[in-house]
Design a protein around this motif. Structure first.
Motif, PDB file in Angstrom:
ATOM      1  N   SER A   1       0.827  -1.214   0.000  1.00 39.50           N
ATOM      2  CA  SER A   1       0.000   0.000   0.000  1.00 39.50           C
ATOM      3  C   SER A   1       0.856   1.256   0.000  1.00 39.50           C
ATOM      4  O   SER A   1       0.372   2.337  -0.273  1.00 39.50           O
ATOM      5  CB  SER A   1      -0.922  -0.003   1.219  1.00 39.50           C
ATOM      6  N   MET A   2       2.129   1.122   0.350  1.00 41.67           N
ATOM      7  CA  MET A   2       3.026   2.286   0.352  1.00 41.67           C
ATOM      8  C   MET A   2       4.459   1.784   0.179  1.00 41.67           C
ATOM      9  O   MET A   2       4.710   0.574   0.248  1.00 41.67           O
ATOM     10  CB  MET A   2       2.877   3.089   1.651  1.00 41.67           C
ATOM     11  N   ILE A   3       5.374   2.728  -0.049  1.00 41.36           N
ATOM     12  CA  ILE A   3       6.785   2.357  -0.142  1.00 41.36           C
ATOM     13  C   ILE A   3       7.316   2.216   1.280  1.00 41.36           C
ATOM     14  O   ILE A   3       7.316   3.181   2.039  1.00 41.36           O
ATOM     15  CB  ILE A   3       7.601   3.439  -0.889  1.00 41.36           C
ATOM     16  N   GLY A   4       7.736   1.027   1.629  1.00 38.05           N
ATOM     17  CA  GLY A   4       8.300   0.818   2.961  1.00 38.05           C
ATOM     18  C   GLY A   4       9.777   0.490   2.860  1.00 38.05           C
ATOM     19  O   GLY A   4      10.486   0.985   1.976  1.00 38.05           O
ATOM     20  N   TRP A   5      10.236  -0.353   3.743  1.00 42.16           N
ATOM     21  CA  TRP A   5      11.649  -0.743   3.795  1.00 42.16           C
ATOM     22  C   TRP A   5      11.700  -2.084   4.501  1.00 42.16           C
ATOM     23  O   TRP A   5      10.663  -2.559   4.985  1.00 42.16           O
ATOM     24  CB  TRP A   5      12.463   0.320   4.555  1.00 42.16           C
ATOM     25  N   ASN A   6      12.870  -2.708   4.576  1.00 40.21           N
ATOM     26  CA  ASN A   6      13.008  -3.935   5.345  1.00 40.21           C
ATOM     27  C   ASN A   6      13.572  -3.592   6.718  1.00 40.21           C
ATOM     28  O   ASN A   6      14.772  -3.367   6.856  1.00 40.21           O
ATOM     29  CB  ASN A   6      13.925  -4.907   4.590  1.00 40.21           C
ATOM     30  N   CYS A   7      12.707  -3.490   7.705  1.00 41.17           N
ATOM     31  CA  CYS A   7      13.117  -3.156   9.078  1.00 41.17           C
ATOM     32  C   CYS A   7      12.596  -4.191  10.063  1.00 41.17           C
ATOM     33  O   CYS A   7      12.272  -3.872  11.202  1.00 41.17           O
ATOM     34  CB  CYS A   7      12.574  -1.790   9.498  1.00 41.17           C
ATOM     35  N   ARG A   8      12.490  -5.452   9.625  1.00 41.44           N
ATOM     36  CA  ARG A   8      11.961  -6.484  10.527  1.00 41.44           C
ATOM     37  C   ARG A   8      12.984  -6.861  11.593  1.00 41.44           C
ATOM     38  O   ARG A   8      14.191  -6.777  11.363  1.00 41.44           O
ATOM     39  CB  ARG A   8      11.590  -7.735   9.726  1.00 41.44           C
ATOM     40  N   MET A   9      12.462  -7.303  12.737  1.00 46.35           N
ATOM     41  CA  MET A   9      13.340  -7.858  13.778  1.00 46.35           C
ATOM     42  C   MET A   9      13.560  -9.342  13.485  1.00 46.35           C
ATOM     43  O   MET A   9      12.644 -10.039  13.044  1.00 46.35           O
ATOM     44  CB  MET A   9      12.691  -7.697  15.156  1.00 46.35           C
ATOM     45  N   ASP A  10      14.757  -9.854  13.734  1.00 46.62           N
ATOM     46  CA  ASP A  10      15.047 -11.282  13.582  1.00 46.62           C
ATOM     47  C   ASP A  10      14.282 -12.104  14.619  1.00 46.62           C
ATOM     48  O   ASP A  10      14.163 -11.688  15.779  1.00 46.62           O
ATOM     49  CB  ASP A  10      16.537 -11.568  13.835  1.00 46.62           C
ATOM     50  N   GLY A  11      13.849 -13.293  14.228  1.00 43.11           N
ATOM     51  CA  GLY A  11      13.207 -14.208  15.169  1.00 43.11           C
ATOM     52  C   GLY A  11      14.104 -14.544  16.353  1.00 43.11           C
ATOM     53  O   GLY A  11      13.660 -14.598  17.504  1.00 43.11           O
ATOM     54  N   ILE A  12      15.393 -14.752  16.075  1.00 46.58           N
ATOM     55  CA  ILE A  12      16.336 -15.089  17.157  1.00 46.58           C
ATOM     56  C   ILE A  12      16.402 -13.949  18.185  1.00 46.58           C
ATOM     57  O   ILE A  12      16.432 -14.191  19.389  1.00 46.58           O
ATOM     58  CB  ILE A  12      17.734 -15.428  16.583  1.00 46.58           C
ATOM     59  N   GLN A  13      16.376 -12.714  17.700  1.00 49.66           N
ATOM     60  CA  GLN A  13      16.415 -11.580  18.650  1.00 49.66           C
ATOM     61  C   GLN A  13      15.154 -11.554  19.502  1.00 49.66           C
ATOM     62  O   GLN A  13      15.208 -11.289  20.705  1.00 49.66           O
ATOM     63  CB  GLN A  13      16.606 -10.250  17.912  1.00 49.66           C
ATOM     64  N   GLY A  14      13.999 -11.824  18.879  1.00 48.77           N
ATOM     65  CA  GLY A  14      12.745 -11.856  19.638  1.00 48.77           C
ATOM     66  C   GLY A  14      12.793 -12.905  20.748  1.00 48.77           C
ATOM     67  O   GLY A  14      12.350 -12.661  21.879  1.00 48.77           O
ATOM     68  N   ALA A  15      13.358 -14.063  20.435  1.00 50.90           N
ATOM     69  CA  ALA A  15      13.427 -15.157  21.419  1.00 50.90           C
ATOM     70  C   ALA A  15      14.410 -14.817  22.543  1.00 50.90           C
ATOM     71  O   ALA A  15      14.112 -15.010  23.730  1.00 50.90           O
ATOM     72  CB  ALA A  15      13.842 -16.449  20.725  1.00 50.90           C
ATOM     73  N   VAL A  16      15.579 -14.287  22.175  1.00 46.58           N
ATOM     74  CA  VAL A  16      16.588 -13.927  23.184  1.00 46.58           C
ATOM     75  C   VAL A  16      16.059 -12.796  24.073  1.00 46.58           C
ATOM     76  O   VAL A  16      16.219 -12.816  25.301  1.00 46.58           O
ATOM     77  CB  VAL A  16      17.914 -13.512  22.499  1.00 46.58           C
ATOM     78  N   LEU A  17      15.390 -11.820  23.443  1.00 52.54           N
ATOM     79  CA  LEU A  17      14.895 -10.671  24.217  1.00 52.54           C
ATOM     80  C   LEU A  17      13.803 -11.073  25.208  1.00 52.54           C
ATOM     81  O   LEU A  17      13.684 -10.452  26.271  1.00 52.54           O
ATOM     82  CB  LEU A  17      14.397  -9.571  23.263  1.00 52.54           C
ATOM     83  N   GLN A  18      13.024 -12.105  24.893  1.00 51.83           N
ATOM     84  CA  GLN A  18      12.025 -12.579  25.871  1.00 51.83           C
ATOM     85  C   GLN A  18      12.718 -13.074  27.138  1.00 51.83           C
ATOM     86  O   GLN A  18      12.276 -12.789  28.249  1.00 51.83           O
ATOM     87  CB  GLN A  18      11.192 -13.716  25.278  1.00 51.83           C
ATOM     88  N   VAL A  19      13.815 -13.802  26.958  1.00 53.82           N
ATOM     89  CA  VAL A  19      14.563 -14.295  28.123  1.00 53.82           C
ATOM     90  C   VAL A  19      15.168 -13.118  28.891  1.00 53.82           C
ATOM     91  O   VAL A  19      15.061 -13.026  30.120  1.00 53.82           O
ATOM     92  CB  VAL A  19      15.690 -15.266  27.685  1.00 53.82           C
ATOM     93  N   LYS A  20      15.774 -12.185  28.152  1.00 49.45           N
ATOM     94  CA  LYS A  20      16.500 -11.109  28.829  1.00 49.45           C
ATOM     95  C   LYS A  20      15.571 -10.059  29.450  1.00 49.45           C
ATOM     96  O   LYS A  20      15.933  -9.425  30.445  1.00 49.45           O
ATOM     97  CB  LYS A  20      17.507 -10.483  27.865  1.00 49.45           C
ATOM     98  N   LEU A  21      14.356  -9.901  28.886  1.00 48.32           N
ATOM     99  CA  LEU A  21      13.393  -8.949  29.470  1.00 48.32           C
ATOM    100  C   LEU A  21      13.076  -9.318  30.918  1.00 48.32           C
ATOM    101  O   LEU A  21      12.897  -8.439  31.768  1.00 48.32           O
ATOM    102  CB  LEU A  21      12.113  -8.912  28.624  1.00 48.32           C
ATOM    103  N   ARG A  22      13.052 -10.634  31.196  1.00 47.46           N
ATOM    104  CA  ARG A  22      12.739 -11.072  32.563  1.00 47.46           C
ATOM    105  C   ARG A  22      13.832 -10.668  33.553  1.00 47.46           C
ATOM    106  O   ARG A  22      13.629 -10.722  34.767  1.00 47.46           O
ATOM    107  CB  ARG A  22      12.519 -12.593  32.589  1.00 47.46           C
TER     108      ARG A  22
END
Ligand SMILES: *Cc1c(COP(=O)(O)O)cnc(C)c1O
Length: 372
Positions: free
Chosen positions: A223-244
């Motif tokens: 719908s618009m011009i965007g970019w590739n700014c996705r977060m990696d799955g591995i970062q999401g998993a590691v950050l769940q552990v570290k958020l605690r």
């Protein structure tokens, strides 16, 4: 005793089995770019911050850039921020085609001085980015009041302030959007690059989700011009552990900062950081102010104490921004502090002995070196 400036090995050692397991789950699921591990982290981080939405992105600079785009900031616009910050704050404004306009910082908190906003205002001003420098929030109420009265967006640069508070509310949730970096050395750090935007605004949430994924609303429907700014799955998993671990880590940082403060209060030649009455400082950086900074730095290096300087050149004096036309002497506090700041070791895993060793080395330098 050697005290490194940062010690990520010590931080990760007790979490290693849990993190290995989280990474293995991502590999087994094959969910590497965005996906369920990022979505779970987004829910947990939004809940932690006490806001509606968190959007995981590639890094903190992406977070700032996409937040500005989601607020419709573009060519010809001006965005007010501070020169005493990491380059990325201003760069994100430039990426949008807008122009950063600086105001000086407050002498005691090192964050945006709200009394100076009027000086930077023009008919082109569209938004304000206060920076919660070193882990302490800017004085948000007068900044928000100024912005609301003039229809300006407020985007918080909370890249150094995970878990910091302003009048009981979490950094990042006070303005229209808050931007976080999970660069490995931040209070909440990934295993590589990652960032997030938090917001209570459904429209900003939707737009950033589309922008971070090539402007896609559905697969191959753009719908618009965007970019590739996705977060990696591995970062999401590691950050769940570290958020605690974040609150525990911040509490330890505050304890070490109190240890430093108690000792440095006695010294006339150094200025220790202060915590404003409105907030909770999370000491991403513990910066002393010392007129003879370079002499102290040399002494501490010799004593085996790792130090940093955040930041030696304020953004308005960077060569990259000479085109903006700011000269030396424009922002007295930012310029003076850039010559005086010295960052000491600060992380949860510092031992009492290490804090004592740093204090001892600073006291020795002040007593014997040419600091007086
Ligand atoms: C770290 C940082 C950023 C940039 O974050 P990245 O994840 O490195 O892109 C922006 N602003 C401030 C104040 C930072 O400290």
């Amino acid at each position: 005793m050697k005290v490194p400036f940062l010690d990520l090995q010590a931080h990760h050692a007790p979490l290693r089995a849990e993190i290995d397991c989280a990474i293995a789950q991502v590999i087994d699921a094959g969910a590497f770019a965005g996906g369920p591990f990022v979505a779970d982290f987004e829910r947990e981080f939004a809940a932690y911050c006490g806001c509606e939405y968190a959007i995981g992105v590639g890094n903190g600079t992406d977070a700032l850039w996409l937040a500005l785009l989601a607020c419709n900031i573009g060519a010809g616009d001006e965005v007010i921020t501070v020169p005493s910050t990491f380059m990325a704050t201003a760069e994100a404004i430039t990426y949008c085609g807008a122009t950063p306009v600086f105001v000086d910082i407050d002498e005691s908190t090192y964050t945006m001085d709200p009394a100076r906003l009027e000086l930077a205002l023009s008919s082109k001003t569209k938004g304000i980015i206060p920076v919660h420098l070193f882990g302490q929030t800017a004085d948000m109420d007068p900044i928000l009041e100024f912005a609301r009265a003039r229809g300006l967006f407020v985007i918080e640069d909370a890249a150094q302030a995970h878990g910091a508070e302003y009048k009981g509310r979490k950094a990042g949730t006070l303005g229209d959007a808050g931007c976080f970096s999970f660069y490995p050395g931040k209070n909440l750090g990934a295993f590589g690059e990652a960032g997030a935007v938090v917001t209570n605004d459904a429209r900003i949430n939707e737009k950033i989700r589309v922008l971070r994924d090539h402007g896609q609303v559905r697969k191959y429907n753009h719908s618009m011009i965007g970019w590739n700014c996705r977060m990696d799955g591995i970062q999401g998993a590691v950050l769940q552990v570290k958020l605690r671990q974040l609150d525990r880590g911040n509490a330890l940082r505050r304890k070490h900062a109190a240890g430093y403060n108690n000792a440095f209060r006695e010294l006339e030649t150094v200025i220790a950081p202060t915590e404003a009455e409105w907030g909770k400082h999370v000491y991403h950086v513990y910066a002393l102010r010392v007129p003879e900074r370079d002499a102290l730095l040399a002494h501490l290096n010799e004593a085996g104490i790792g130090c940093g300087i955040h930041y030696p050149i304020p953004v308005h004096l960077q060569q990259a921004y000479r085109g903006l036309g700011y000269g030396r002497g424009t922002f007295r506090v930012s310029e003076q502090t850039s010559n005086e700041f010295l960052s000491l070791p600060m992380y949860p895993e510092l031992s009492t002995e290490q804090v004592r060793a740093v204090v001892g080395a600073v006291e020795e330098a002040v007593a014997f070196a040419a600091l007086n």
